[in-house]
Design a protein around this motif. Structure first.
Motif, short mmCIF file in Angstrom:
data_model
loop_
_atom_site.label_atom_id
_atom_site.label_comp_id
_atom_site.label_asym_id
_atom_site.label_seq_id
_atom_site.Cartn_x
_atom_site.Cartn_y
_atom_site.Cartn_z
N CYS A 303 0.81 -1.22 0.00
CA CYS A 303 0.00 0.00 0.00
C CYS A 303 0.84 1.27 0.00
O CYS A 303 0.29 2.36 -0.05
N CYS A 304 2.17 1.14 0.04
CA CYS A 304 3.04 2.33 0.04
C CYS A 304 3.75 2.44 -1.31
O CYS A 304 4.58 1.60 -1.66
N PRO A 305 3.44 3.48 -2.09
CA PRO A 305 4.03 3.57 -3.43
C PRO A 305 5.54 3.77 -3.44
O PRO A 305 6.22 3.39 -4.39
N GLY A 306 6.06 4.40 -2.36
CA GLY A 306 7.51 4.56 -2.27
C GLY A 306 8.18 3.20 -2.16
O GLY A 306 9.16 2.88 -2.84
N PRO A 358 -0.64 12.16 3.33
CA PRO A 358 0.51 12.62 4.11
C PRO A 358 1.79 12.51 3.29
O PRO A 358 2.89 12.67 3.82
N CYS A 359 1.65 12.28 2.02
CA CYS A 359 2.67 11.63 1.22
C CYS A 359 2.86 12.34 -0.10
O CYS A 359 1.89 12.76 -0.73
N ILE A 360 4.11 12.45 -0.57
CA ILE A 360 4.25 12.98 -1.92
C ILE A 360 4.36 11.84 -2.93
O ILE A 360 4.12 12.05 -4.12
N ALA A 361 4.69 10.64 -2.48
CA ALA A 361 4.77 9.48 -3.41
C ALA A 361 3.39 9.18 -4.00
O ALA A 361 3.29 8.61 -5.09
N LYS A 362 2.34 9.57 -3.29
CA LYS A 362 0.98 9.32 -3.81
C LYS A 362 0.71 10.14 -5.06
O LYS A 362 -0.12 9.77 -5.89
N LYS A 363 1.41 11.27 -5.21
CA LYS A 363 1.26 12.07 -6.44
C LYS A 363 1.81 11.26 -7.61
O LYS A 363 1.23 11.23 -8.70
N VAL A 500 5.81 -3.18 4.97
CA VAL A 500 6.86 -2.18 4.76
C VAL A 500 6.23 -0.83 4.45
O VAL A 500 5.31 -0.73 3.65
N MET A 501 6.73 0.20 5.11
CA MET A 501 6.36 1.58 4.81
C MET A 501 7.66 2.34 4.52
O MET A 501 8.63 2.21 5.27
N ALA A 502 7.67 3.11 3.47
CA ALA A 502 8.90 3.80 3.07
C ALA A 502 9.33 4.83 4.10
O ALA A 502 10.52 5.08 4.28
N CYS A 503 8.37 5.46 4.76
CA CYS A 503 8.74 6.49 5.73
C CYS A 503 9.00 5.84 7.08
O CYS A 503 8.23 4.95 7.49
N PRO A 504 10.05 6.26 7.78
CA PRO A 504 10.47 5.54 8.98
C PRO A 504 9.37 5.25 10.01
O PRO A 504 9.27 4.15 10.52
N GLY A 505 8.49 6.20 10.29
CA GLY A 505 7.43 5.93 11.28
C GLY A 505 6.11 5.55 10.63
O GLY A 505 5.07 5.54 11.29
N GLY A 506 6.15 5.26 9.33
CA GLY A 506 4.90 5.03 8.60
C GLY A 506 4.36 6.37 8.10
O GLY A 506 5.07 7.39 8.12
N CYS A 507 3.10 6.39 7.67
CA CYS A 507 2.56 7.59 7.02
C CYS A 507 2.46 8.80 7.95
O CYS A 507 2.48 9.94 7.49
N ILE A 508 2.36 8.60 9.27
CA ILE A 508 2.35 9.75 10.18
C ILE A 508 3.63 10.57 10.02
O ILE A 508 3.69 11.74 10.35
N ASP A 509 4.67 9.92 9.49
CA ASP A 509 6.00 10.52 9.29
C ASP A 509 6.21 10.81 7.80
O ASP A 509 7.34 10.94 7.33
N GLY A 510 5.11 10.90 7.05
CA GLY A 510 5.20 11.03 5.59
C GLY A 510 5.85 12.32 5.13
O GLY A 510 5.88 13.33 5.86
N GLY A 511 6.35 12.30 3.91
CA GLY A 511 7.06 13.45 3.34
C GLY A 511 6.18 14.66 3.09
O GLY A 511 6.69 15.74 2.80
S1 SF4 Z 1 3.61 8.61 3.54
FE1 SF4 Z 1 5.50 7.43 3.35
S2 SF4 Z 1 4.95 5.44 4.25
FE2 SF4 Z 1 3.04 6.48 3.79
S3 SF4 Z 1 2.50 5.77 1.74
FE3 SF4 Z 1 3.64 7.68 1.51
S4 SF4 Z 1 5.77 7.04 1.14
FE4 SF4 Z 1 4.67 5.30 2.04
#
Ligand code: SF4
Ligand code: SF4
Ligand code: SF4
Length: 578
Positions: A303-306, A358-363, A500-511
């Motif tokens: 579910c994490c595009p990163g 919370p995420c720029i990878a979603k773009k 697996v979540m790309a951001c260290p704390g998961g989406c709460i820590d999103g970019g």
């Molecule tokens: S915020 Fe980070 S962990 Fe959440 S979906 Fe986006 S890249 Fe993955």
């Protein structure tokens, strides 16, 4: 321990600590522009590249950088003498002399660390002029732009990308005024191994790296009378949005957020948590099928595009291991443009699906070639939490004073399992709640899998599923994911499910979240907010969501049906490793 004095006050710190760390202990603030603290990784960047943290050390002729000077017994340090302050001003003026003077219109204005530093040092003019750097802005990515004219060469992004994420997309290039940070050969970032996780954007002190702003497209769609515009909001957004409006970190603002979005003029205000429940239905069914029929294990969440782009580049020999489920964002869009459009009698061609993430990878994800159907994307526009903050301000909404409102039905209803998707470990916990009941046919009373919660980079547990040990693991951050996958590839470790979540704390820590500047306490509060919302829900297992049940009964059939596959699943592509 080493004893020293800072500004005449005694302090004791462990041997090997720096003057900067000793000053932290005393509560003395020494400004810096390049410091990067990531406590959960025990990572403290000591590159001393900005030289703003210079201090006076008794007995030394030259000023010393506090971040790179280890403490010595009986050392005497002065942090704010006239000489030190003058040196800091000169250094910052030199940086400013090679920086565009576009603060008024800069996307980072009021959130820029260079701007704050200039204010902190009372800089009211720049004594230096002359040659300046000229770089072309790299706007090749749908997720973020690289404007190296605004780079202060602090190298936080490089540390984040190489050491924490192990992606190695960024490094120092060229010399002199041509120096910048970028992908090999300064190629467009979209052609590189970058996975758009946005962690470099989150730590960049200036707007050298900033997310693409799509707010204008959202306003245009809302104003267009021919469009029917629906919005979905990801779980992690509600846990951090309030921080920008003076609401303490950790206070979820779900109801205020729904109210603000309705004031914008969206035709429907929905919750991605609904689609998170749907993701669990498909993912748990996929796991159980593989588990019972000797399929490929471990199953990896997708579910994490990163993370998805990372394994496509770095583990392309293992593309049959991850789940084929689309992310909740994409599942939401696929159902909105089919079932919802049908129910509301709206032509899907007129429907615009907006995501707040919370995420720029979603773009980047929304534009992937494997997403959408009949040439129509699942999701049309993605904005981040930070863009939503700006839109609320533009609209003149007094956010803190808003009365709570509920999401619209049917895609606004979710269980506690959907909410915890926003925290590292939450997807796995949600999947286990459903998989347990489906495998055993028994009710799961103890739904809190606390061993999977928290900010640790790798979490492991063995779950007893009616006598069967199910081995699970969670990786937060791509460096940790790499470690787990390399162990699996080498046959050193075996698991049944890995999140697996790309951001260290998961989406709460999103970019795309409000900047937290390495404050672990803020991340913990955001996490707590999601678990509290989960606990407050009557229904806490995805398969109990009545609107999800109805969706399967009246439209999809069952998990992994032909239609479910067509709408909710995807495939992966092999990408170059470098
Ligand atoms: S915020 Fe980070 S962990 Fe959440 S979906 Fe986006 S890249 Fe993955
Ligand atoms: S977005 Fe992530 S992968 Fe891309 S350069 Fe930044 S940190 Fe590296
Ligand atoms: S791009 Fe940003 S984080 Fe990277 S070196 Fe430049 S200013 Fe620092």
């Amino acid at each position: 321990m080493v004893s020293l004095k800072i500004n005449g006050k005694a302090v004791e710190v462990p041997e090997g600590a720096t003057i900067l760390e000793a000053a932290d202990k005393l509560g003395v603030h020494i400004p810096t522009l390049c410091r990067l603290d990531i406590p959960e990784f025990s990572l403290h960047n000591q590159g001393a590249s900005c030289r703003v943290c210079m201090v006076e050390v008794a007995g030394r002729r030259n000023l010393a950088p506090a971040c790179a000077t280890p403490v010595m017994p009986d050392m005497e340090v002065k942090t704010h003498t006239a000489r030190v302050i003058n040196a800091r001003r000169t250094i910052v003026e030199l940086i400013l002399s090679n920086h565009p003077k576009t603060c008024l219109t800069c996307p980072k204005s009021t959130a820029c660390e260079l701007q704050s530093l200039a204010a902190e040092l009372s800089i009211q003019g720049i004594a230096f002029s002359g040659q300046t750097s000229r770089h072309t802005v790299d706007a090749s990515s749908p997720a973020y732009a690289r404007d190296m004219n605004k780079c202060v060469l602090c190298r936080r992004c490089e540390t984040m990308c190489s050491t924490v994420q192990t992606v190695n997309a960024l490094s120092g290039l060229n010399r002199g005024f041509a120096t910048c940070i970028g992908p090999a050969f300064n190629m467009p970032i979209s052609d590189s191994v970058c996975v758009s996780c946005g962690q470099c954007v989150a730590v960049c002190p200036t707007a050298a790296l900033s997310e693409v702003n799509n707010a204008a497209e959202v306003w245009a769609a809302i104003k267009d009378p021919d469009k029917f515009v629906v919005v979905q909001t990801a779980p992690a957004v509600r846990a951090a949005l309030g921080e920008a409006f003076g609401i303490p970190a950790g206070v979820p603002v779900t109801g205020k957020m729904a109210a603000a979005l309705r004031m914008f003029g969206f035709d429907r205000v929905f919750d991605t948590d609904f689609a998170a429940d749907l993701t669990i239905m498909e993912e748990a069914a996929e796991f159980i099928h593989r588990f019972k029929h000797g399929g490929k294990l471990p199953i990896l969440t997708s579910c994490c595009p990163g993370w998805v782009k990372f394994f496509e580049h770095q583990f392309s020999d293992m593309l049959d291991v991850p789940s084929t489920c689309k992310s909740p964002q994409q599942m939401f869009g696929a159902i909105a443009k089919t079932r919802l459009a049908e129910e509301l009698k709206v032509d899907p061609a007129r429907m615009v699906v907006v995501s707040v993430m919370p995420c720029i990878a979603k773009k980047y994800e929304a534009g992937r070639a494997d997403m959408g159907r009949d040439g129509r994307p699942d999701v049309d526009i993605v904005i981040t939490t930070r863009e939503l903050v700006k839109m609320i301000r533009e609209a003149g909404i007094n956010f803190a004073a808003l009365q709570d409102e509920a999401f619209d039905d049917p895609m606004g209803e979710s269980t506690g399992a959907g909410v915890i998707f926003g925290a590292s470990g939450g997807v796995l916990e949600a999947a286990l709640r459903t998989a347990y009941e489906w495998i055993t046919g028994k009710t799961l009373d103890a739904v809190d899998f606390t061993a999977l919660r928290g900010l640790r980079g790798i979490k492991e547990a063995t779950v007893d599923v009616d006598g069967m040990p199910v081995k699970v693991a969670v990786a937060g951050g791509l460096g940790n994911a790499r470690k787990l996958l390399e162990d699996i590839r080498a046959g050193k470790k075996q698991y049944h499910i890995i999140e697996v979540m790309a951001c260290p704390g998961g989406c709460i820590d999103g970019g795309g979240q409000p900047y937290h500047r390495g404050r672990t306490d803020i991340l913990k509060k955001r996490m707590k907010a999601l678990y509290a919302e989960d606990k407050s829900k009557v229904l806490r297992k995805s398969h109990e969501n009545p609107f999800i049940k109805k969706l399967y009964a009246e439209f999809l059939g069952e998990p992994h049906s032909k239609l479910a596959h067509e709408l909710l699943h995807t495939h992966y592509v092999k990408r170059p490793r470098m």
